[in-house]
Design a protein around this motif. Structure first.
Motif: not given
Length: 66
Positions: A1-26
């Motif tokens: 169960m802990a491994a699943f929560l860790l994997l879920l947290f990692f996926c959420l962090v990666c998703g939020a990071g990719s969303y932020a990088l796409r919306h940066v005014d380079w």
């Protein structure tokens, strides 16, 4: 169960990071970074030893010419 929560947290962090990088005014970031470089391409902070030597040589040359 802990491994699943860790994997879920990692996926959420990666998703939020990719969303932020796409919306940066380079273009705005690049325009802001131009302030820190000289016309020769030296960075004002990181290349300050080189710039001190170069500008020191130019100042000494100008003093001998005057």
């Amino acid at each position: 169960m802990a491994a699943f929560l860790l994997l879920l947290f990692f996926c959420l962090v990666c998703g939020a990071g990719s969303y932020a990088l796409r919306h940066v005014d380079w273009r705005a970031v690049d325009e802001e970074n131009v302030r820190y470089y000289t016309a020769d391409g030296y960075h004002i902070y990181y290349d300050r030893k080189i710039l001190r030597r170069l500008y020191g040589e130019e100042a000494a040359a100008n003093e001998t010419n005057e």
